[in-house]
Scaffold this motif. Structure first.
Motif, PDB file in Angstrom:
ATOM      1  N   ALA A   1      38.894  57.908  40.635  1.00  0.00           N
ATOM      2  CA  ALA A   1      39.543  58.361  41.459  1.00  0.00           C
ATOM      3  C   ALA A   1      40.764  58.604  40.590  1.00  0.00           C
ATOM      4  CB  ALA A   1      39.701  57.312  42.682  1.00  0.00           C
ATOM      5  N   ARG A   2      42.205  58.906  40.861  1.00  0.00           N
ATOM      6  CA  ARG A   2      43.178  58.222  40.177  1.00  0.00           C
ATOM      7  C   ARG A   2      43.694  57.480  40.568  1.00  0.00           C
ATOM      8  NH1 ARG A   2      45.875  59.824  36.808  1.00  0.00           N
ATOM      9  NH2 ARG A   2      47.583  60.168  37.419  1.00  0.00           N
ATOM     10  N   PRO A   3      44.534  56.621  39.347  1.00  0.00           N
ATOM     11  CA  PRO A   3      44.725  54.832  39.714  1.00  0.00           C
ATOM     12  C   PRO A   3      45.974  55.336  41.546  1.00  0.00           C
ATOM     13  CG  PRO A   3      45.718  55.382  37.842  1.00  0.00           C
ATOM     14  CD  PRO A   3      45.016  57.331  38.222  1.00  0.00           C
ATOM     15  N   PHE A   4      45.764  53.754  42.241  1.00  0.00           N
ATOM     16  CA  PHE A   4      46.775  53.715  43.567  1.00  0.00           C
ATOM     17  C   PHE A   4      46.192  52.541  43.807  1.00  0.00           C
ATOM     18  CE2 PHE A   4      43.189  52.747  46.461  1.00  0.00           C
ATOM     19  CZ  PHE A   4      42.194  53.246  45.672  1.00  0.00           C
ATOM     20  N   GLY A   5      47.912  52.786  43.784  1.00  0.00           N
ATOM     21  CA  GLY A   5      49.112  50.942  44.514  1.00  0.00           C
ATOM     22  C   GLY A   5      47.529  50.272  45.360  1.00  0.00           C
ATOM     23  N   ALA A   6      46.092  50.042  46.210  1.00  0.00           N
ATOM     24  CA  ALA A   6      45.918  49.762  46.858  1.00  0.00           C
ATOM     25  C   ALA A   6      44.706  48.618  46.012  1.00  0.00           C
ATOM     26  CB  ALA A   6      45.004  49.869  47.786  1.00  0.00           C
ATOM     27  N   ALA A   7      44.469  50.114  44.710  1.00  0.00           N
ATOM     28  CA  ALA A   7      43.431  49.775  43.607  1.00  0.00           C
ATOM     29  C   ALA A   7      43.949  48.215  42.892  1.00  0.00           C
ATOM     30  CB  ALA A   7      43.160  50.574  42.780  1.00  0.00           C
ATOM     31  N   GLY A   8      45.529  48.564  42.248  1.00  0.00           N
ATOM     32  CA  GLY A   8      45.743  47.279  42.100  1.00  0.00           C
ATOM     33  C   GLY A   8      45.732  46.068  42.847  1.00  0.00           C
ATOM     34  N   ALA A   9      46.208  46.178  44.348  1.00  0.00           N
ATOM     35  CA  ALA A   9      46.388  45.165  44.958  1.00  0.00           C
ATOM     36  C   ALA A   9      44.829  44.477  45.315  1.00  0.00           C
ATOM     37  CB  ALA A   9      46.236  45.624  46.578  1.00  0.00           C
ATOM     38  N   ILE A  10      43.418  44.959  45.128  1.00  0.00           N
ATOM     39  CA  ILE A  10      42.226  44.450  45.746  1.00  0.00           C
ATOM     40  C   ILE A  10      42.096  43.501  43.928  1.00  0.00           C
ATOM     41  CG2 ILE A  10      39.596  44.830  44.745  1.00  0.00           C
ATOM     42  CD1 ILE A  10      40.241  47.282  46.445  1.00  0.00           C
ATOM     43  N   ALA A  11      43.077  44.257  42.327  1.00  0.00           N
ATOM     44  CA  ALA A  11      42.447  42.709  41.611  1.00  0.00           C
ATOM     45  C   ALA A  11      43.294  42.297  41.530  1.00  0.00           C
ATOM     46  CB  ALA A  11      43.167  43.855  40.022  1.00  0.00           C
ATOM     47  N   LEU A  12      44.756  42.514  42.484  1.00  0.00           N
ATOM     48  CA  LEU A  12      45.482  41.169  42.548  1.00  0.00           C
ATOM     49  C   LEU A  12      44.975  39.806  43.200  1.00  0.00           C
ATOM     50  CD1 LEU A  12      48.921  42.303  42.797  1.00  0.00           C
ATOM     51  CD2 LEU A  12      47.784  40.984  40.715  1.00  0.00           C
ATOM     52  N   ALA A  13      44.377  40.651  44.536  1.00  0.00           N
ATOM     53  CA  ALA A  13      43.653  39.784  45.639  1.00  0.00           C
ATOM     54  C   ALA A  13      42.531  39.195  44.880  1.00  0.00           C
ATOM     55  CB  ALA A  13      42.676  40.964  46.985  1.00  0.00           C
ATOM     56  N   ILE A  14      41.887  38.838  43.922  1.00  0.00           N
ATOM     57  CA  ILE A  14      40.548  39.010  42.818  1.00  0.00           C
ATOM     58  C   ILE A  14      41.130  37.503  42.478  1.00  0.00           C
ATOM     59  CG2 ILE A  14      39.058  38.771  41.409  1.00  0.00           C
ATOM     60  CD1 ILE A  14      38.555  41.112  42.022  1.00  0.00           C
ATOM     61  N   LEU A  15      42.626  37.737  42.387  1.00  0.00           N
ATOM     62  CA  LEU A  15      43.566  36.580  41.486  1.00  0.00           C
ATOM     63  C   LEU A  15      43.653  35.713  42.450  1.00  0.00           C
ATOM     64  CD1 LEU A  15      45.078  38.997  38.569  1.00  0.00           C
ATOM     65  CD2 LEU A  15      43.003  37.027  38.107  1.00  0.00           C
ATOM     66  N   MET A  16      44.067  35.871  43.607  1.00  0.00           N
ATOM     67  CA  MET A  16      44.348  35.180  44.600  1.00  0.00           C
ATOM     68  C   MET A  16      43.383  34.359  45.344  1.00  0.00           C
ATOM     69  SD  MET A  16      47.164  37.455  46.709  1.00  0.00           S
ATOM     70  CE  MET A  16      48.200  35.815  47.849  1.00  0.00           C
ATOM     71  N   VAL A  17      42.084  35.072  45.678  1.00  0.00           N
ATOM     72  CA  VAL A  17      41.362  33.834  46.331  1.00  0.00           C
ATOM     73  C   VAL A  17      41.192  32.469  45.488  1.00  0.00           C
ATOM     74  CG1 VAL A  17      39.146  33.831  46.637  1.00  0.00           C
ATOM     75  CG2 VAL A  17      40.228  36.119  47.201  1.00  0.00           C
ATOM     76  N   PRO A  18      40.902  32.340  44.351  1.00  0.00           N
ATOM     77  CA  PRO A  18      41.239  30.916  44.013  1.00  0.00           C
ATOM     78  C   PRO A  18      42.154  29.665  43.967  1.00  0.00           C
ATOM     79  CG  PRO A  18      40.925  32.437  42.046  1.00  0.00           C
ATOM     80  CD  PRO A  18      40.571  33.244  42.847  1.00  0.00           C
ATOM     81  N   VAL A  19      43.309  30.434  44.151  1.00  0.00           N
ATOM     82  CA  VAL A  19      44.292  29.569  43.965  1.00  0.00           C
ATOM     83  C   VAL A  19      44.773  29.778  45.186  1.00  0.00           C
ATOM     84  CG1 VAL A  19      46.954  29.763  43.315  1.00  0.00           C
ATOM     85  CG2 VAL A  19      45.698  30.860  42.286  1.00  0.00           C
ATOM     86  N   ALA A  20      44.181  30.201  46.196  1.00  0.00           N
ATOM     87  CA  ALA A  20      44.060  29.712  47.673  1.00  0.00           C
ATOM     88  C   ALA A  20      43.044  29.339  48.071  1.00  0.00           C
ATOM     89  CB  ALA A  20      44.181  31.143  48.446  1.00  0.00           C
ATOM     90  N   VAL A  21      42.310  29.363  47.481  1.00  0.00           N
ATOM     91  CA  VAL A  21      41.309  28.522  47.535  1.00  0.00           C
ATOM     92  C   VAL A  21      41.345  27.022  47.353  1.00  0.00           C
ATOM     93  CG1 VAL A  21      38.349  27.736  47.480  1.00  0.00           C
ATOM     94  CG2 VAL A  21      38.939  30.415  48.112  1.00  0.00           C
ATOM     95  N   ARG A  22      41.585  26.973  46.195  1.00  0.00           N
ATOM     96  CA  ARG A  22      42.075  25.359  46.019  1.00  0.00           C
ATOM     97  C   ARG A  22      43.357  25.045  46.523  1.00  0.00           C
ATOM     98  NH1 ARG A  22      38.445  22.466  44.075  1.00  0.00           N
ATOM     99  NH2 ARG A  22      37.962  22.385  42.079  1.00  0.00           N
ATOM    100  N   SER A  23      44.658  25.227  47.306  1.00  0.00           N
ATOM    101  CA  SER A  23      45.204  24.797  47.223  1.00  0.00           C
ATOM    102  C   SER A  23      45.160  24.678  49.005  1.00  0.00           C
ATOM    103  CB  SER A  23      47.133  25.365  47.035  1.00  0.00           C
ATOM    104  OG  SER A  23      46.737  26.980  47.329  1.00  0.00           O
ATOM    105  N   SER A  24      44.762  25.317  49.646  1.00  0.00           N
ATOM    106  CA  SER A  24      44.494  25.411  51.186  1.00  0.00           C
ATOM    107  C   SER A  24      42.894  24.096  51.106  1.00  0.00           C
ATOM    108  CB  SER A  24      43.467  26.602  51.820  1.00  0.00           C
ATOM    109  OG  SER A  24      44.643  27.381  51.471  1.00  0.00           O
TER     110      SER A  24
END
Lengths: 259, 360
Positions: free
Chosen positions: B205-228
């Motif tokens: 596939a060519r680059p698209f916005g949601a692909a970046g969103a998935i990478a950001l989600a991977i980075l967000m999960v641990p932060v969200a887990v720890r603080s919640s």
């Protein structure tokens, strides 16, 4: 409505640790039974086994039988959730739900559990329970205010109202007055003698005068030493326990020679 | 009837045991002035040219003189106290000064670029030599991508936290905690590379916005887990037990007692997790690409984001020349990104205050 409790040779464990050993008791309906004894002797633990609240603590389990009107609480297929609906509990520290109003705190047992009732039924339950807990006159004008805004003694009576709102058969009280001033304590003790008409009440207390004032029968718990299991030493009419106990340890404890 | 309080006999002239010798209140200011004067003197005497050495000389002199004076007058305990207080204040200043400098510099450079057009136009057809253009396309991209990332990551994070606090026992829960900790330290480019390999290369596939969103989600999960997780742990055991004792099943206790009580903290932790990834650049280079025109669709085609626009306007993406115009636009985009994070923080605080349990 009130039910009897019969416990036969119950052992309570936390993990591998035996907390209470060989406790047996027969509690008649519509009576007040007091558990007294030094700290760590297992009276609170034993109280919690009467509505399976000890299972909330990881590793908590029992061996033996607890019969509620002849029905084993630990029988196969018995749901602890249903047990706790029948056997209510009031805790040492008043713990009203901080996100709820006084009104919602009283009907929390219905609201949280998701049971549907109309507004009039809830209004009736709130009024009846708050009257039953001697709190109605003090809060009837501000039912929608937060429950956490009440005084300590009022909060504890709110918790009692919450516990009796779901119409249990038995009410367990784990040192309900230990964080209260003498006037609030008196209010709760008066309430206990009123509630006795409808409920079987078991109360843990460190205050021996309180046990003598409110209870019909008293059980004395003790432990041989740190790390040893707690045992029920003596269980008899309150008047006899406080005037002429059979066991030496009981006499030593109530006369203040140890503990 | 009146009662009189017995007067303690005053032994005039004899100092009390309770009063120790103290330096005068102006001591730190005087020592500060002395240290600066000394440092200036040394600077001129030795012919230093820069100011950095003189500054640190003054700071060192201040600490030495104040501690020494305090030791000789007030004794060893107070001298230690003054030394520790001085070091703690110095660390505080060292932490805050760069922050204030960065923020004020971004504001000074960014504000001139701000105009209505800057927020309502894309960079479509605007070259480095031309005026105009704006960050509308990049703002849309950042908001969409961060929103998608939040929709993916926050439920996973909060549910994992609920599992760890309410249900997790034994080896599996320990393993989950361990991997969450490890994931917190995963460099963002690695998350980007992972998604790039499996999603873009894997599907051609060519680059698209949601692909970046998935990478950001991977980075967000641990932060969200720890603080919640921390927020859920703050809910007192008493409340859970009160609910169980009313004959309420565990899942309804979590839903109706634990979550509402922790709501205020959970909102804060969610929005802070969002703010944490909003400025992330590395995975977006690989995954979302960059488009100077407006692309509303995060599922198809290159999409611009604010950090990528900064990169682009500084000429780093295409290797084309820069000008005062492109630099101004880059600072404008950077300031917008900072403001976005600031707004998220303020919103988090306001929502948290609204959701807080009331006592009155």
């Amino acid at each position: 409505m009130a039910k009897s409790i019969d416990v036969d040779n119950l052992n309570v464990y936390y993990g591998d640790f035996l907390a209470v050993e060989g406790a047996s008791i027969n509690i008649a309906p519509r009576t007040v039974t007091a558990f007294i004894g030094p700290s760590g002797c297992g009276k609170s633990t034993f109280l919690r086994t009467l509505n399976r609240m000890h299972e909330v603590i990881p590793g908590g389990r029992v061996e033996g039988k607890v019969l509620l009107d002849g029905e084993d609480l630990y029988g196969p297929g018995v749901d602890p959730v249903n047990v706790r609906r029948t056997v209510g509990m009031v805790f040492q520290k008043a713990n009203p739900f901080p996100t709820m109003s006084i009104y919602d705190n009283v009907i929390a047992g219905y609201k949280i559990a998701g049971s549907r009732k109309n507004k009039r039924e809830f209004d009736d339950i709130v009024e009846r329970s708050l009257k039953g807990a001697n709190l109605w006159e003090e809060v009837k004008s501000r039912l929608q205010r937060p429950g956490a805004g009440l005084s300590g003694g009022q909060q504890q009576r709110l918790c009692i109202a919450r516990a009796i709102a779901v119409e249990p058969s038995v009410l367990l009280m784990d040192e309900p007055c230990s964080a209260l001033d003498p006037i609030s304590t008196l209010a709760i003790e008066d309430l206990i003698s009123e509630l006795k008409v409808n409920y079987t009440i078991v109360i843990v207390t460190h205050n021996m005068q309180q046990a003598a004032r409110v209870s019909d029968r008293t059980a004395f718990f003790n432990l041989a030493g740190v790390g040893q299991p707690g045992r029920m030493i003596e269980y008899d009419e309150t008047a006899k326990i406080f005037s002429n106990p059979t066991q030496k340890a009981t006499e030593d404890y109530i006369s203040g020679r140890f503990g | 009837m009146s009662t009189t309080i017995a007067q303690r006999p005053q032994l005039s002239g004899q100092p009390s045991d309770l009063v120790g010798a103290r330096l005068p209140r102006w001591a730190p200011i005087a020592v500060g002035a002395l240290a600066v004067a000394l440092a200036l003197g040394i600077r001129f005497a030795l012919g230093w040219t820069g100011w950095g050495t003189a500054f640190f000389t003054a700071a060192a002199l201040f600490v030495i003189i104040l501690t020494g004076w305090s030791f000789s007058v007030e004794g060893v305990r107070r001298a230690k106290d003054r030394l520790a207080s001085t070091l703690i204040y110095a660390c505080f200043v060292a932490a805050v000064v760069p922050l204030v400098l960065i923020l004020s510099y971004i504001a000074i450079r960014g504000i001139p670029a701000f105009s209505v057009d800057f927020f309502s136009h894309s960079m479509n057809g605007v070259t480095s030599r031309r005026e105009g253009g704006g960050l509308y396309h990049a703002l849309i991209g950042t908001l969409e991508i961060v929103a998608i990332a939040a929709v993916i990551a926050l439920p996973i994070g909060i549910f994992t936290a609920i599992y760890l606090v309410e249900y997790g026992r034994g080896k599996f829960a320990k393993a989950v905690t361990f991997f969450v900790d490890v994931m917190t330290g995963v460099p963002s480019i690695v998350a980007g590379l992972f998604v790039y390999t499996f999603l873009l290369l894997g599907f051609g596939a060519r680059p698209f916005g949601a692909a970046g969103a998935i990478a950001l989600a991977i980075l967000m999960v641990p932060v969200a887990v720890r603080s919640s997780e921390e927020m859920l742990k703050l809910v007192p055991r008493d409340l859970r037990e009160a609910s169980y004792a009313l004959g309420v099943p565990k899942w309804r206790t979590i839903l109706k007692v634990v979550l509402p009580t922790a709501l205020s903290g959970l909102i804060t932790s969610a929005l802070l997790a969002v703010a944490r990834v909003a400025g992330e650049t590395a995975p977006l280079i690989l995954l979302t690409g960059y488009a100077s025109s407006i692309n509303f669709n995060p599922f198809s085609g290159d999409q611009a984001t604010l950090p990528m626009m900064v990169w682009d306007q500084l000429g780093k993406r295409s290797g084309t020349g820069t000008s005062d115009l492109t630099e101004a636009r880059a600072w404008g985009a950077a300031l917008t990104l900072v403001l976005l994070v600031l707004i998220l923080n303020i919103v988090a605080r306001l929502l948290a205050r609204l959701a807080q349990p009331k006592t009155k």
